[in-house]
Design a protein around this motif. Structure first.
Motif, PDB file in Angstrom:
ATOM      1  N   VAL A   1      17.713  68.399 101.905  1.00 27.64           N
ATOM      2  CA  VAL A   1      17.507  66.943 101.962  1.00 27.64           C
ATOM      3  C   VAL A   1      16.630  66.535 100.777  1.00 27.64           C
ATOM      4  CG1 VAL A   1      17.776  66.625 104.464  1.00 27.64           C
ATOM      5  CG2 VAL A   1      15.561  67.284 103.548  1.00 27.64           C
ATOM      6  N   PRO A   2      16.742  65.288 100.327  1.00 35.28           N
ATOM      7  CA  PRO A   2      16.009  64.884  99.117  1.00 35.28           C
ATOM      8  C   PRO A   2      14.553  64.516  99.391  1.00 35.28           C
ATOM      9  CG  PRO A   2      17.397  63.096  99.882  1.00 35.28           C
ATOM     10  CD  PRO A   2      17.628  64.238 100.827  1.00 35.28           C
ATOM     11  N   ASN A   3      13.874  65.339 100.168  1.00 36.77           N
ATOM     12  CA  ASN A   3      12.490  65.040 100.516  1.00 36.77           C
ATOM     13  C   ASN A   3      11.806  66.342 100.929  1.00 36.77           C
ATOM     14  OD1 ASN A   3      10.216  63.505 101.037  1.00 36.77           O
ATOM     15  ND2 ASN A   3      10.962  62.630 102.953  1.00 36.77           N
ATOM     16  N   ILE A   4      10.503  66.414 100.763  1.00 35.98           N
ATOM     17  CA  ILE A   4       9.720  67.582 101.173  1.00 35.98           C
ATOM     18  C   ILE A   4       8.699  67.103 102.207  1.00 35.98           C
ATOM     19  CG2 ILE A   4       8.094  69.359 100.409  1.00 35.98           C
ATOM     20  CD1 ILE A   4       9.403  69.200  97.621  1.00 35.98           C
ATOM     21  N   SER A   5       8.577  67.816 103.335  1.00 29.77           N
ATOM     22  CA  SER A   5       7.605  67.356 104.343  1.00 29.77           C
ATOM     23  C   SER A   5       6.450  68.337 104.448  1.00 29.77           C
ATOM     24  CB  SER A   5       8.288  67.109 105.693  1.00 29.77           C
ATOM     25  OG  SER A   5       8.920  68.282 106.157  1.00 29.77           O
ATOM     26  N   PHE A   6       6.555  69.318 105.326  1.00 27.60           N
ATOM     27  CA  PHE A   6       5.471  70.300 105.511  1.00 27.60           C
ATOM     28  C   PHE A   6       6.099  71.541 106.124  1.00 27.60           C
ATOM     29  CE2 PHE A   6       5.574  67.271 109.048  1.00 27.60           C
ATOM     30  CZ  PHE A   6       5.857  68.121 110.103  1.00 27.60           C
ATOM     31  N   GLY A   7       5.317  72.624 106.179  1.00 28.39           N
ATOM     32  CA  GLY A   7       5.865  73.888 106.684  1.00 28.39           C
ATOM     33  C   GLY A   7       4.946  74.581 107.665  1.00 28.39           C
ATOM     34  N   GLN A   8       5.050  75.908 107.692  1.00 27.19           N
ATOM     35  CA  GLN A   8       4.396  76.709 108.736  1.00 27.19           C
ATOM     36  C   GLN A   8       2.874  76.526 108.824  1.00 27.19           C
ATOM     37  OE1 GLN A   8       6.504  77.844 106.419  1.00 27.19           O
ATOM     38  NE2 GLN A   8       7.926  79.359 107.208  1.00 27.19           N
TER      39      GLN A   8
ATOM     40  N   ALA B   1      11.664  84.250 111.972  1.00 29.08           N
ATOM     41  CA  ALA B   1      10.468  84.934 112.509  1.00 29.08           C
ATOM     42  C   ALA B   1       9.197  84.155 112.161  1.00 29.08           C
ATOM     43  CB  ALA B   1      10.383  86.358 111.969  1.00 29.08           C
ATOM     44  N   ASP B   2       9.160  83.557 110.976  1.00 30.86           N
ATOM     45  CA  ASP B   2       7.975  82.785 110.564  1.00 30.86           C
ATOM     46  C   ASP B   2       7.751  81.570 111.461  1.00 30.86           C
ATOM     47  OD1 ASP B   2       7.173  84.211 108.138  1.00 30.86           O
ATOM     48  OD2 ASP B   2       9.132  83.592 107.411  1.00 30.86           O
ATOM     49  N   PHE B   3       8.845  80.906 111.829  1.00 31.16           N
ATOM     50  CA  PHE B   3       8.674  79.714 112.679  1.00 31.16           C
ATOM     51  C   PHE B   3       8.282  80.102 114.097  1.00 31.16           C
ATOM     52  CE2 PHE B   3      10.728  77.597 109.103  1.00 31.16           C
ATOM     53  CZ  PHE B   3       9.863  76.513 108.978  1.00 31.16           C
ATOM     54  N   LYS B   4       8.738  81.256 114.555  1.00 29.80           N
ATOM     55  CA  LYS B   4       8.264  81.747 115.851  1.00 29.80           C
ATOM     56  C   LYS B   4       6.754  81.976 115.790  1.00 29.80           C
ATOM     57  CE  LYS B   4       7.999  83.717 119.863  1.00 29.80           C
ATOM     58  NZ  LYS B   4       8.147  82.986 121.103  1.00 29.80           N
ATOM     59  N   LYS B   5       6.341  82.612 114.720  1.00 28.43           N
ATOM     60  CA  LYS B   5       4.929  82.971 114.557  1.00 28.43           C
ATOM     61  C   LYS B   5       4.021  81.728 114.535  1.00 28.43           C
ATOM     62  CE  LYS B   5       5.181  86.735 111.948  1.00 28.43           C
ATOM     63  NZ  LYS B   5       5.429  87.153 110.552  1.00 28.43           N
ATOM     64  N   CYS B   6       4.484  80.650 113.945  1.00 31.37           N
ATOM     65  CA  CYS B   6       3.597  79.470 113.846  1.00 31.37           C
ATOM     66  C   CYS B   6       3.720  78.558 115.067  1.00 31.37           C
ATOM     67  CB  CYS B   6       3.810  78.723 112.535  1.00 31.37           C
ATOM     68  SG  CYS B   6       5.363  77.861 112.430  1.00 31.37           S
ATOM     69  N   GLY B   7       4.582  78.914 116.036  1.00 28.24           N
ATOM     70  CA  GLY B   7       4.524  78.206 117.317  1.00 28.24           C
ATOM     71  C   GLY B   7       5.744  77.403 117.739  1.00 28.24           C
TER      72      GLY B   7
END
Ligand code: DX5
Ligand code: ZN
Length: 215
Positions: A42-49, A77-83
């Motif tokens: 998508v043409p936008n950046i929001s936030f991550g883990q 696995a990273d998204f599981k780790k951050c909740g």
């Protein structure tokens, strides 16, 4: 009939996230909707883990994480780790969708597929059996506060029919331009979960707006 509301934090005040999450904790909302954007899909950046990790710390509600990123299988696995509790990936962003959905399940999360407005429901004939949820985009993803695409009602009805045939447990979520005017029609068409960003956070009384969105 299931009627759930998942407010999108994309419209929250990022400098006061804890305050906004606590407001949602005290509301009737069911989940928190978390929009992850990579500036490619998508043409936008929001936030991550790193941000999600702190959202998780303060939220009393499950995290409904919507990945608007290319090849999301790389980060399950990273998204599981951050909740993340529910992880949804775009049909249009996955080469091996079946494998990615299985990986999400294996990590102990609920899995879902997201369809862009141009992607037909019929493409899920061989996938809906694997899904805890299907998310229909009712705007082109990338930004909050856009206008609801009216064709969504008929897509919800088609998806309801497909789920009835192949996976009656599967939830139907709708995301983009949802407000207190179109919410009743969406539930009537067969939606179970409504995402709302602007409608909640730009309203004078978000708690009351969430109450109204629950129908
Ligand atoms: C759009 C996001 C949505 C968005 C919804 O790309 O996926 O979740 O935040 O915002 P509203 O409800 O303002 O359209
Ligand atoms: Zn979203």
């Amino acid at each position: 009939m299931i009627r759930m509301v998942s407010p999108s934090l994309l419209s929250a005040d990022f400098a006061n996230l804890q305050r906004d999450i606590e407001m949602l904790n005290d509301s009737e909302c069911d989940w928190l909707h978390i929009d992850v954007m990579d500036g490619m899909f998508v043409p936008n950046i929001s936030f991550g883990q790193p941000v999600i990790k702190y959202i998780k710390k303060h939220s009393k509600k499950p995290l409904d994480v919507h990945l608007m990123i290319m090849d999301p299988g790389r980060y399950v696995a990273d998204f599981k780790k951050c909740g993340a509790d529910i992880l949804t990936v775009h049909y249009e962003a996955c080469t091996h969708l079946n494998r990615t959905l299985a990986a999400i399940r294996d990590e102990g999360m609920k899995c879902g597929v997201v369809l862009n407005p141009h992607t037909p429901v019929s493409l899920l004939e061989d996938t809906v059996q694997m899904c805890d949820m299907v998310l229909l985009m009712s705007v082109n993803p990338g930004f909050g506060g856009q206008k609801f695409i009216e064709n969504t009602y008929s897509k919800v009805a088609q998806l309801r029919e497909l789920c009835n045939r192949k996976n009656p447990q599967c939830l139907i979520e709708v995301d983009g331009g949802v407000n207190t005017d179109n919410a009743p029609k969406l539930y009537q068409a067969g939606a179970d979960v409504l995402v709302a960003g602007n409608a909640v956070f730009a309203s004078a009384n978000p708690i009351d707006t969430i109450h109204q969105l629950k129908g």
